[in-house]
Design an enzyme around this catalytic site. Structure first.
Site, mmCIF file in Angstrom:
data_model
loop_
_atom_site.group_PDB
_atom_site.id
_atom_site.type_symbol
_atom_site.label_atom_id
_atom_site.label_comp_id
_atom_site.label_asym_id
_atom_site.label_seq_id
_atom_site.Cartn_x
_atom_site.Cartn_y
_atom_site.Cartn_z
ATOM 1 N N LYS A 116 -9.991 3.971 13.397
ATOM 2 C CA LYS A 116 -9.479 4.341 12.068
ATOM 3 C C LYS A 116 -9.513 3.077 11.218
ATOM 4 O O LYS A 116 -8.649 2.207 11.327
ATOM 5 C CB LYS A 116 -8.062 4.910 12.170
ATOM 6 C CG LYS A 116 -7.571 5.465 10.850
ATOM 7 C CD LYS A 116 -6.262 6.208 11.024
ATOM 8 C CE LYS A 116 -5.801 6.907 9.757
ATOM 9 N NZ LYS A 116 -5.813 6.108 8.566
ATOM 10 N N ASP A 118 -9.218 0.496 8.313
ATOM 11 C CA ASP A 118 -8.142 0.357 7.330
ATOM 12 C C ASP A 118 -8.738 -0.171 6.023
ATOM 13 O O ASP A 118 -8.762 -1.366 5.761
ATOM 14 C CB ASP A 118 -7.092 -0.627 7.877
ATOM 15 C CG ASP A 118 -5.804 -0.535 7.104
ATOM 16 O OD1 ASP A 118 -5.684 0.367 6.246
ATOM 17 O OD2 ASP A 118 -4.911 -1.358 7.350
ATOM 18 N N TYR A 226 -18.053 7.997 8.622
ATOM 19 C CA TYR A 226 -17.433 8.760 9.703
ATOM 20 C C TYR A 226 -17.523 10.272 9.543
ATOM 21 O O TYR A 226 -16.915 11.005 10.322
ATOM 22 C CB TYR A 226 -15.973 8.345 9.904
ATOM 23 C CG TYR A 226 -15.130 8.412 8.636
ATOM 24 C CD1 TYR A 226 -14.840 9.619 8.020
ATOM 25 C CD2 TYR A 226 -14.616 7.247 8.082
ATOM 26 C CE1 TYR A 226 -14.072 9.672 6.882
ATOM 27 C CE2 TYR A 226 -13.837 7.288 6.940
ATOM 28 C CZ TYR A 226 -13.569 8.509 6.340
ATOM 29 O OH TYR A 226 -12.824 8.553 5.206
ATOM 30 N N CYS A 407 12.948 -28.191 -7.345
ATOM 31 C CA CYS A 407 11.801 -28.423 -6.472
ATOM 32 C C CYS A 407 12.218 -29.300 -5.290
ATOM 33 O O CYS A 407 12.805 -30.367 -5.500
ATOM 34 C CB CYS A 407 10.683 -29.091 -7.271
ATOM 35 S SG CYS A 407 9.278 -29.543 -6.234
ATOM 36 N N CYS A 410 10.252 -32.828 -5.758
ATOM 37 C CA CYS A 410 10.444 -33.805 -6.844
ATOM 38 C C CYS A 410 11.732 -33.572 -7.619
ATOM 39 O O CYS A 410 12.045 -34.314 -8.543
ATOM 40 C CB CYS A 410 9.248 -33.789 -7.789
ATOM 41 S SG CYS A 410 9.171 -32.294 -8.792
ATOM 42 N N CYS A 425 7.213 -25.051 -9.681
ATOM 43 C CA CYS A 425 7.672 -26.365 -10.127
ATOM 44 C C CYS A 425 6.770 -26.746 -11.300
ATOM 45 O O CYS A 425 5.557 -26.856 -11.139
ATOM 46 C CB CYS A 425 7.538 -27.392 -9.011
ATOM 47 S SG CYS A 425 7.726 -29.068 -9.646
HETATM 48 S S1 IVH Z 1 -11.895 11.504 9.096
HETATM 49 C C1 IVH Z 1 -10.694 15.475 7.161
HETATM 50 N N1 IVH Z 1 -12.421 9.270 10.380
HETATM 51 O O1 IVH Z 1 -8.111 7.729 7.169
HETATM 52 C C2 IVH Z 1 -10.801 14.216 7.939
HETATM 53 N N2 IVH Z 1 -10.976 9.174 8.491
HETATM 54 O O2 IVH Z 1 -5.566 9.127 6.966
HETATM 55 C C3 IVH Z 1 -11.141 13.088 7.068
HETATM 56 N N3 IVH Z 1 -10.201 6.922 7.956
HETATM 57 O O3 IVH Z 1 -8.662 9.279 4.080
HETATM 58 C C4 IVH Z 1 -10.986 11.781 7.642
HETATM 59 N N4 IVH Z 1 -11.262 5.876 9.565
HETATM 60 O O4 IVH Z 1 -10.007 7.195 4.578
HETATM 61 C C5 IVH Z 1 -11.755 9.847 9.363
HETATM 62 N N5 IVH Z 1 -12.995 7.373 11.587
HETATM 63 C C6 IVH Z 1 -12.339 7.933 10.566
HETATM 64 C C7 IVH Z 1 -11.548 7.190 9.671
HETATM 65 C C8 IVH Z 1 -10.870 7.850 8.656
HETATM 66 C C9 IVH Z 1 -10.458 5.734 8.522
HETATM 67 C C10 IVH Z 1 -9.300 7.112 6.791
HETATM 68 C C11 IVH Z 1 -9.891 7.990 5.717
HETATM 69 C C12 IVH Z 1 -8.869 9.048 5.442
HETATM 70 C C13 IVH Z 1 -7.645 8.501 6.092
HETATM 71 C C14 IVH Z 1 -6.779 9.640 6.588
#
Ligand code: IVH
Length: 668
Positions: A116, A118, A226, A407, A410, A425
């Protein structure tokens, strides 16, 4: 074959070549040619495309460099809504997810497990294998059209490989900023006295919303895909489709696993919980998806998210420890950062003794006190931060924390600027860390490039040899010999290198002055627009904000800098020492028009006719006064003479606008 069809063929060939090398470099990370060779191919393409505007293609690899058009983002309705994901932090709940799936899908099924990422989600539509549009998630129904910015991301294909893609589809992914690029970007921001981004996700989303895609192009964004949406997709398996996407040129993470059981899913999660710190980018969990589209269909959706997928989120790693004391660090810009000294504690594989407390407001918000048991967390940031207090462990005699008024270095009374969370400062020229910071900045590579280690600068300051940046030019070999790290030869080298720095161009001198908010890019813009320190120091806020890219904040900072007598004296001394205080007369010099005969006609908006002629010459071209078969192109202003136009049309001469011309020679 005519010259025109030769050029056309070469343009097509160059586009294909560059697309191929982009893919090798950005997707496969296996470049076949050097950066130089790549740049040369790109340069050739840009020149040819400028000479042949009729062959313009918005998906040409040259379009990745971005453009300066200031645009409001258009709102676009998603063809397929961008739903969110249900999520959980507990393996128990993940088991419940599996139980529900089993009840509904009464065949064998697999889960595709993915990282997932970020970052910021994006949906990109492709038609006939060409990049059409990129839209942010927005509210899930409609998002912002950020096509221009997304096109600058080199790992995203503008033209797909192969021919087995559906005629139309959307692909979804996450745009992110890998750690290395994030660090580089923040270092530059700190250097420029700007507020660094808190974490890579903020930096990525801030970048995507920038109005100037030329600046976006400079930020090292990346994108992992993804999911596919559309009709006539090649497979009914999500996993197989993602693998297919790889063949079409999309960047798909190699860390996707097809798991046959929920226990395998647990194994994948456990692995990445440990291993994620070794990834070059941030992830905040694992996404688990039922692989088959048919099974997905039978599970369906809730109002907000699919039932066939869920996210297992990693807890930000936290530890609890005692806050012993607070130090206050003063940076080059005078910004004060409170830093917690802690009883050492293990967190995400390292021993943590110090953590950021951000600023006075954060300390007050969490009511953080000395001797409290505090929670620390490692987010995307490199330095851990204090995020809260375990109040149940608070000693009975504890007292609210009192932030400092003066500060610590100084003694000057601290100030707060509007819109800034930090205290500053204001004693810029008398506060040791600020002076040292300015000296270090002055000699740095992108500034005067004197090549001195920070420790040496500190030593010269401690020895009283440097009080401000102009003092570098008074240093004598004899004063240096005998100091740590200095022998006869190294002292000689330093003096020579300081002398050499007098040749550094005006824009670098401007950057070296360390004016708040005047980073490298702003310094370049100022040098180009104002041309000399004299003109810049006399410029008003209005004149400054009249320049594209210069906002109120920068303008005020510049005016304030020059209004100080001390700074004026400093600049005078530097001028007397012979530093470059004027831009070279011919900034836009180049050979991009070498051998080209160029004709101009009409009235121009940004430059006079004389200036346009001069620009042609300065860039290696020849300005001619009448059209002939040897003329390469015509730069057309407004009200171009009808006879010239007719003649140009008859012989098929390329006609370009003033802006296209300026762009060609790098002035736009
Ligand atoms: S699938 C309907 N796969 O996580 C399913 N999302 O919390 C759509 N994200 O808005 C998401 N990695 O921006 C999917 N491998 C991954 C992901 C992923 C990051 C994010 C994505 C989504 C959010 C959901």
């Amino acid at each position: 074959m005519s010259e025109n069809s030769d050029s056309k063929e070469r343009i097509i060939q160059l586009r294909e070549l560059l697309n191929y090398h982009n893919y090798r470099y950005y997707v496969l990370s296996e470049p076949e040619i050097s950066d130089f060779e790549y740049d040369m191919l790109m340069k050739e393409l840009v020149v040819l495309e400028e000479l042949h505007p009729e062959l313009y293609d918005e998906n040409s690899p040259s379009q990745r460099v971005g453009n300066d058009i200031n645009k409001e983002f258009k709102q676009v309705t998603h063809k397929y809504p961008m739903l969110s994901l249900s999520n959980t932090y507990s393996l128990e709940e993940l088991r419940d997810f599996e139980i529900r799936n089993k009840k509904i899908v009464d065949e064998k099924y697999s889960y595709a497990c993915e990282l997932k990422y970020d970052g910021v989600s994006i949906s990109i539509s492709y038609k006939k294998g060409m990049f059409i549009r990129a839209v942010t998630r927005g509210d899930g129904e409609k998002g912002d059209d950020v096509t221009h910015n997304v096109k600058t991301i080199r790992s995203i294909p503008l033209k797909l490989h192969g021919n087995d893609f559906p005629p139309e589809f959307e692909i979804r992914g996450e745009i992110l900023l890998p750690h290395e690029g994030f660090k580089r970007m923040n270092d530059e921001r700190i250097d420029a006295g700007e507020v660094p981004f808190a974490n890579p996700r903020n930096a990525a989303s801030g970048t995507l919303k920038m109005q100037n895609s030329a600046l976006v192009a400079k930020r090292p964004l990346d994108c992992f895909f993804y999911g596919l949406s559309g009709e006539n997709l090649p497979f009914t398996s999500h996993y197989k489709n993602l693998n297919k996407c790889k063949e079409w040129g999309f960047k798909i993470s190699p860390h996707i696993r097809l798991c046959k059981s929920i226990d395998e899913v647990f194994g994948f999660i456990r692995y990445w919980e440990e291993e994620r710190i070794n990834l070059p980018f941030d992830i905040d969990g694992i996404v688990i998806k039922i692989d088959s589209y048919e099974h997905q269909k039978s599970l369906g959706f809730t109002a907000k998210s699919p039932r066939w997928a869920t996210a297992f989120k990693f807890k930000a790693e936290q530890a609890e420890t005692k806050l012993i004391s607070v130090d206050f660090q003063v940076g080059r810009t005078g910004a004060v950062t409170p830093v917690a000294n802690l009883t050492p504690v293990q967190l995400a594989g390292t021993t943590v003794k110090r953590a950021s407390l951000h600023n006075a407001d954060q300390i007050a918000l969490h009511d953080i006190r000395i001797n409290d048991s505090v929670f620390i967390e490692k987010g995307g940031e490199i330095i851990p931060k204090v995020v809260g207090v375990n109040k149940s462990k608070r000693p009975t005699d504890s007292q609210p924390f009192e932030y400092i008024d003066n500060c610590p270095e100084c003694g000057t009374r601290l100030v707060r600027y509007e819109g800034e969370a930090k205290h500053y400062c204001p004693n810029e020229s008398g506060c040791p860390p600020q002076i040292k910071g300015k000296l270090i900045h002055f000699v740095s590579r992108k500034a005067m490039d004197i090549g001195l280690a920070d420790a040496t600068v500190n030593q010269l300051y401690e020895q009283g040899l440097l009080k401000n940046i102009a003092d570098f030019y008074l240093l004598k070999k004899e004063q240096l010999i005998g100091l740590d790290r200095f022998a006869e030869k190294s002292a000689e080298n330093l003096v020579a290198s300081i002398e050499n720095s007098k040749k550094v161009p005006f824009q670098s001198v401007l950057y070296a002055l360390g004016i708040r908010y005047v980073g490298e890019t702003v310094a370049k813009v100022l040098a180009k627009e104002f041309r000399s320190i004299e003109k810049l120091r006399n410029a008003s806020v209005e004149q400054l904000t009249g320049v594209h890219e210069i906002g109120e904040r920068i303008a005020h900072s510049i005016v304030e800098f020059f209004s100080s007598d001390e700074n004026a004296a400093l600049v005078n001394r530097l001028t007397e020492f012979g530093l470059q205080m004027e831009a070279e007369q011919t900034i836009p010099q180049g050979d991009i028009l070498a051998g080209k005969s160029v004709i101009i006609s009409g009235v121009f908006k940004k430059y006079s006719r004389e200036e346009i002629k001069q620009l042609i010459e300065e860039n290696g071209g020849k300005n001619v006064s009448s059209i002939s078969s040897k003329t390469d192109f015509l730069v057309a202003g407004e009200n171009i003479g009808p006879s010239k136009l007719e003649k140009a049309n008859i012989i098929g001469l390329s006609i370009i606008s003033e802006d296209e011309f300026l762009n060609m020679i790098g002035l736009l």
